[in-house]
Design an enzyme around this catalytic site. Sequence first.
Site, PDB file in Angstrom:
ATOM      1  N   CYS A   1       0.569   4.019   8.429  1.00 30.82           N
ATOM      2  CA  CYS A   1       0.521   4.995   9.522  1.00 30.82           C
ATOM      3  C   CYS A   1      -0.266   4.481  10.717  1.00 30.82           C
ATOM      4  O   CYS A   1       0.013   4.859  11.852  1.00 30.82           O
ATOM      5  CB  CYS A   1      -0.043   6.322   9.032  1.00 30.82           C
ATOM      6  SG  CYS A   1      -1.693   6.200   8.329  1.00 30.82           S
TER       7      CYS A   1
ATOM      8  N   GLU B   1      -1.668  14.826   9.420  1.00 31.41           N
ATOM      9  CA  GLU B   1      -1.610  13.448   9.893  1.00 31.41           C
ATOM     10  C   GLU B   1      -0.178  12.975   9.768  1.00 31.41           C
ATOM     11  O   GLU B   1       0.353  12.873   8.665  1.00 31.41           O
ATOM     12  CB  GLU B   1      -2.568  12.572   9.088  1.00 31.41           C
ATOM     13  CG  GLU B   1      -2.813  11.204   9.715  1.00 31.41           C
ATOM     14  CD  GLU B   1      -1.810  10.164   9.255  1.00 31.41           C
ATOM     15  OE1 GLU B   1      -0.860   9.905  10.031  1.00 31.41           O
ATOM     16  OE2 GLU B   1      -1.952   9.637   8.161  1.00 31.41           O
TER      17      GLU B   1
END
Length: 624
Positions: free
Chosen positions: A351, A313
């Site tokens: 994020c 990720e």
Amino acid sequence: MDGAGQPSRLLADGQILSAFGLALTCFIAFILTAIIWPFEDVSPVPFSVELPPQLCDNHKWDLSETSSEPEIRNDRIYPRCPADGRLLISECIRPATSADIDRAIASAEEAQRGWAKTTFAQRKKLLKTLLQYVIDHQEDIVVACCLDSGKTKIDACFGEILVTVEKLQWTIKHGEKALAPSYRSTNLLMCYKNNYVIYEPLGVVAACFSWNYPFHSWISNVISALFSGNAIILKPSEQTCWSSTYFLDITRSALRACGHSPELVQNVICLPDVADHLTSHPGISHITFIGSRPVAYKVCASAAKSLIPVTVELGGKDPAIVLDDSSTIADIDSITSILMRGTFQSAGQNCIGIERIIALPAIHDVLVNNLEAKIRTLRLGSITHPSATTDIDVGSMISAASFSRLEGLISDAISRGATLHIGGTRYAHPEHPYGHYFSPTLLTNITPDMSIAQSELFAPICLVFRANSVSHAIDLANSTSYGLGASVFGRPTSKNTPILNRIAREVKSGMVSINDFGSYYACSLPFGGTKGSGYGRFSGAEGLQGLCNVKAICEDAWWARSLGIKTEIPSVLQYPVHGRRGWEACKGIVGTGGVDRRRKHAEKPFGRESGFNDSKNLNGHMKS
């Protein structure tokens, strides 16, 4: 009247007796089941953890060494609070060596052998124990995160506690179903087989994660690893490793309280030159990596040495598209508040934070005015300030390392036609001169050709794009190399709903929130992205299954065994094979398996061409 009503009364009485008898039977069956097969106790176990002294009200801080010096010096880690530069501990942290990593993995391997045999009830009990502790001690955990990462208490409550509580509750309620055997269909040739998939723990897994959510990233990986039967090695960022020792104490104390080995969870604080030993270690069966793209290249190359699978990720440049019909414009205040939270939570170091707002023409100007008015009121600060628990909106950034890059990107955008409304530079906090603060910033007239439109900022910077149409908005959303999350805002009217659904489908991302920001994560949906945002998924059922060996099992069905049906190789196919006859038999088998039963019976029957034209041979063949 009496005679006519008697059968009805008898019928009613009989129905009551029948219902009573059924209820009594069920009650007796329940009692017998409980006696014969007692339910496992899954209630939480109370436990205590000694708080780090820094979390106690009476702690006396030594502020004589407050400074902006780097945390890592001479291969030692000196944890500092990024909000004001204070040292969090008087001594340094000595990073782990390769030998320390070997010992941690060996201890985890030994503990995992027993843990793999635990029941789901035992694992639920552990998670309920952790859940109760997190709820009861959420302020202690929040303060630890604030001191280590510089965020505000409200940001920490949302990003560290709320999502952790939701993940624990989801896993307790739905985790067993996600890992239950999955039964699969069969086919004509294998009609006597029973097919299913089971999920087995991999062994020892690892998680390497960034600094922006020090508690949630820690405990989220622990939840998934332990519930799926694994042990876990956690490598937190060196920049927030101080709080990880407290989180390790919480996790291990919960394991002890529930009667399990604390060695199932290992904390490895190491520097990059030693991290390669962990990410290439043959004792590791899976790695979850959360961080930047440049580091991901190194982690994946290292993991390839031992063929370790990696879930990656890598952040994003998440867009939020705002429609401009009259009903959506009427809801502008509500939409603005969500966009503000999505952009400025954790000082933009998120994020799935909103990095690009894409507004359609009729709503653009009013949205910009709303955003500017709210951004001008934002207050920066630290929880170290006496009144900071109530009067700060944006905390510090983790360090000043990105400030020159951010200022350069903003200057470049202005030179290319962008409009700076507020902010744009680092902020010198009058009360915390050694803290790392960046001014909340609003830039409009952004176009895709600007570097700031393509780079992940990870900062309190709001970018607004003007889209000419829905199609143009989608093109703008897809104009970067990232594809993590996305949002779309518009009142769900009969006209808007198809547009909202179209945008959700056509935006290239791993996740989409409609009229919200990041809601998919709070709902434990599979988390992950596409394109430059990485691959693989954690969270949800897919996250648990991704930490397992997915084993397919095919066996004779019970009814086939009872009828004596089993696999037998026809004589013409037994070694040594019978040349032409064997080949014709193979063709016949393929024809049987691939025949479409909906076709008319005008084609040649299978048996005539293959040589299996009598019922005895055909039945024998079907058994095979």
